[in-house]
Motif scaffolding. Structure first.
Motif, short mmCIF file in Angstrom:
data_model
loop_
_atom_site.label_atom_id
_atom_site.label_comp_id
_atom_site.label_asym_id
_atom_site.label_seq_id
_atom_site.Cartn_x
_atom_site.Cartn_y
_atom_site.Cartn_z
N ASP A 40 -5.33 4.51 1.65
CA ASP A 40 -6.60 3.90 2.01
C ASP A 40 -7.37 4.74 3.02
O ASP A 40 -8.60 4.77 3.01
CB ASP A 40 -6.36 2.49 2.57
N ASP A 41 -6.65 5.44 3.91
CA ASP A 41 -7.31 6.34 4.86
C ASP A 41 -8.01 7.47 4.12
O ASP A 41 -9.10 7.91 4.52
CB ASP A 41 -6.30 6.92 5.85
N ILE A 42 -7.38 7.96 3.04
CA ILE A 42 -8.01 9.02 2.23
C ILE A 42 -9.27 8.48 1.58
O ILE A 42 -10.31 9.14 1.53
CB ILE A 42 -7.03 9.53 1.17
N ARG A 43 -9.22 7.25 1.06
CA ARG A 43 -10.39 6.63 0.45
C ARG A 43 -11.51 6.47 1.47
O ARG A 43 -12.68 6.75 1.18
CB ARG A 43 -10.00 5.26 -0.13
N ILE A 44 -11.16 6.01 2.68
CA ILE A 44 -12.16 5.85 3.74
C ILE A 44 -12.76 7.19 4.13
O ILE A 44 -13.98 7.32 4.33
CB ILE A 44 -11.50 5.17 4.97
N PHE A 45 -11.92 8.20 4.23
CA PHE A 45 -12.38 9.55 4.57
C PHE A 45 -13.43 10.03 3.56
O PHE A 45 -14.50 10.53 3.93
CB PHE A 45 -11.19 10.51 4.62
N ALA B 26 -12.95 -0.48 13.09
CA ALA B 26 -11.74 -0.16 12.31
C ALA B 26 -11.88 1.18 11.61
O ALA B 26 -10.93 1.96 11.52
CB ALA B 26 -11.47 -1.26 11.29
N MET B 27 -13.08 1.47 11.12
CA MET B 27 -13.33 2.75 10.47
C MET B 27 -13.08 3.91 11.44
O MET B 27 -12.42 4.90 11.10
CB MET B 27 -14.78 2.81 9.97
N ARG B 28 -13.61 3.77 12.65
CA ARG B 28 -13.41 4.82 13.65
C ARG B 28 -11.93 5.03 13.93
O ARG B 28 -11.45 6.16 14.05
CB ARG B 28 -14.17 4.48 14.94
N GLY B 29 -11.20 3.93 14.05
CA GLY B 29 -9.77 4.03 14.32
C GLY B 29 -9.01 4.70 13.19
O GLY B 29 -8.11 5.51 13.43
N ARG B 30 -9.37 4.39 11.94
CA ARG B 30 -8.68 4.98 10.79
C ARG B 30 -8.96 6.48 10.69
O ARG B 30 -8.07 7.27 10.40
CB ARG B 30 -9.12 4.26 9.50
N ILE B 31 -10.21 6.86 10.92
CA ILE B 31 -10.56 8.28 10.86
C ILE B 31 -9.89 9.04 11.99
O ILE B 31 -9.36 10.14 11.80
CB ILE B 31 -12.09 8.46 10.92
N ARG B 32 -9.86 8.44 13.18
CA ARG B 32 -9.21 9.10 14.31
C ARG B 32 -7.72 9.28 14.05
O ARG B 32 -7.14 10.32 14.36
CB ARG B 32 -9.43 8.30 15.58
N MET C 150 0.85 -1.18 0.00
CA MET C 150 0.00 0.00 0.00
C MET C 150 0.89 1.25 0.00
O MET C 150 1.76 1.39 0.86
CB MET C 150 -0.87 0.02 1.26
N PRO C 151 0.70 2.19 -0.93
CA PRO C 151 1.59 3.34 -1.03
C PRO C 151 1.37 4.31 0.13
O PRO C 151 0.27 4.46 0.64
CB PRO C 151 1.21 3.97 -2.36
N HIS C 152 2.43 4.96 0.54
CA HIS C 152 2.39 5.98 1.58
C HIS C 152 3.08 7.23 1.05
O HIS C 152 3.90 7.17 0.15
CB HIS C 152 3.12 5.51 2.86
N LEU C 153 2.74 8.35 1.66
CA LEU C 153 3.41 9.60 1.30
C LEU C 153 3.82 10.30 2.57
O LEU C 153 3.01 10.47 3.47
CB LEU C 153 2.47 10.52 0.50
N GLU C 154 5.07 10.68 2.68
CA GLU C 154 5.55 11.41 3.85
C GLU C 154 5.53 12.89 3.54
O GLU C 154 5.98 13.33 2.49
CB GLU C 154 6.98 10.98 4.21
N THR C 155 5.01 13.66 4.48
CA THR C 155 4.97 15.12 4.30
C THR C 155 5.06 15.78 5.65
O THR C 155 4.62 15.23 6.65
CB THR C 155 3.69 15.56 3.58
N LYS C 156 5.61 16.95 5.70
CA LYS C 156 5.72 17.69 6.95
C LYS C 156 4.35 18.09 7.46
O LYS C 156 3.51 18.54 6.70
CB LYS C 156 6.55 18.97 6.74
N SER C 157 4.08 17.89 8.75
CA SER C 157 2.83 18.35 9.36
C SER C 157 3.15 19.46 10.33
O SER C 157 3.96 19.28 11.22
CB SER C 157 2.17 17.19 10.11
N PRO C 158 2.53 20.64 10.18
CA PRO C 158 2.78 21.72 11.12
C PRO C 158 2.11 21.51 12.45
O PRO C 158 2.27 22.28 13.36
CB PRO C 158 2.17 22.93 10.40
N HIS C 159 1.31 20.44 12.61
CA HIS C 159 0.53 20.27 13.83
C HIS C 159 1.31 19.64 14.97
O HIS C 159 1.08 19.95 16.11
CB HIS C 159 -0.70 19.39 13.55
#
Length: 345
Positions: free
Chosen positions: A22-27, A49-55, A1-10
């Motif tokens: 897949d999280d983006i697809r679920i969202f 599992a859905m709740r966990g992925r969204i969280r 499953m592909p992943h993308l790393e990016t800086k998060s300011p949070h």
């Protein structure tokens, strides 16, 4: 499953989150159907599992994306903004690689704080430097209003108010007490004298504030049975206008005991008048799971600590006692870090 790393300011400058395709697809699926159960069936995941992925996704972007209701879920304003981005990700993978640049403004670690105008302008704003020193990455969106915000629908992440919230899903904590007494400017007293008792108010000019969460009727009841129209010389609907009017010498008014700590030129009068209010901090428990929101909650609690700031104690501490406890140098230091209001010359 592909992943993308990016800086998060949070989550700090050194944190590298991995956004999962897949999280983006679920969202997007949950945003479309508005039901965890229906989205789980369509994506092949269990509701848990859905709740966990969204969280997990919310933790990564540093914002609450869905409001939870008995009927299902609905997008928050930030969630709605991210739908556009997520749809672009599905069409063109490179867009997701630039998401932090495209939506940087929306994805800042922003905490929306609702607060009564007086506490927001004259207390929490001067205290902001302490938060910036300890965590410069947090952006505060301060909404000062006497009208309580809708925390349940995530209009703000948290709120500081004088009326206890009644929404059943909120976390509510009493963080201090506000003691309201009567003040007049030195310039007013020099010209008109000072009331010795709250029952003398009808013989002086009075500045009244009339706004949500302000018990103006209680102030009047405690002072005199006289018709307010006889002695109310000015009526305002904001704490800032009230304080400026008092400093300008337009009359006597009811202000928190810490007023002389943040401005100069006020004298405590009619010392038999005392009105106590409770200060409540309320927040959505799901929002508090975000690290920058949790950090801000802890900062706010410290900002109202009664051990450090005696005017927020449950027991009444008079302005004279506050000055004795703080010392003249500390009082001056607080004034210098505050808004710097001075009496009218």
């Amino acid at each position: 499953m592909p992943h993308l790393e990016t800086k998060s300011p949070h989550l700090g400058r050194d944190f590298e989150p991995n956004f999962n395709w897949d999280d983006i697809r679920i969202f997007l699926k949950l945003a479309k159907v508005g039901s965890l159960r229906a989205a789980a069936i369509e994506t092949g995941h269990s509701p848990k599992a859905m709740r966990g992925r969204i969280r997990a996704l919310e933790q990564q972007v540093g914002a609450v994306l869905f409001n939870r209701t008995a009927m299902g879920v609905s997008l928050t304003p930030i969630g709605e903004q991210l739908v556009t981005v997520a749809e672009g990700i599905q069409k063109q993978a490179r867009v997701f690689g630039d998401v932090s640049k495209i939506e940087r403004r929306a994805l800042k670690p922003s905490v929306r704080v609702g607060i009564t105008e007086g506490l927001g302008v004259f207390w929490l704003t001067p205290m902001f430097g302490k938060l910036r020193e300890s965590n410069p990455d947090i952006h505060i969106d301060l909404k000062c209003s006497m009208t309580p915000p809708n925390i349940g629908d995530l209009e703000v992440d948290l709120a500081i108010q004088l009326e206890r919230p009644t929404h059943p899903n909120l976390m509510v904590r009493r963080i201090g007490h506000l003691h309201v007494v009567l003040y007049a400017a030195q310039s007013y007293i020099a010209e008109h004298g000072a009331p010795a008792s709250k029952h003398d108010i009808a013989n002086f000019h009075f500045i009244e504030i009339e706004a949500p969460q302000v018990r103006s009727e209680k102030v009047a009841e405690e002072m005199t049975a006289e018709d307010k129209r006889r002695f109310v010389n000015m009526r305002v609907n904001t704490s800032s206008a009230q304080l400026v009017a008092a400093i300008s010498g337009w009359g006597v008014t009811a202000l928190p005991t810490y007023a002389p700590v943040v401005c100069d030129g006020l004298v405590h009068v009619a010392q038999d008048f005392i009105l106590r209010r409770e200060i409540f901090l309320a927040y959505h428990p799901h929002a508090a799971e975000l690290p920058h929101v949790r950090y801000t909650i802890d900062w706010i609690i410290r900002s109202f600590d009664a051990g450090t700031y005696p005017w927020f104690r449950e027991d009444y501490v008079s302005p004279a006692e506050i000055e004795a406890l703080m010392g003249r140098d500390n009082m001056r230091s607080f004034m210098n870090q505050g808004i710097g209001l001075k009496r009218a010359s």
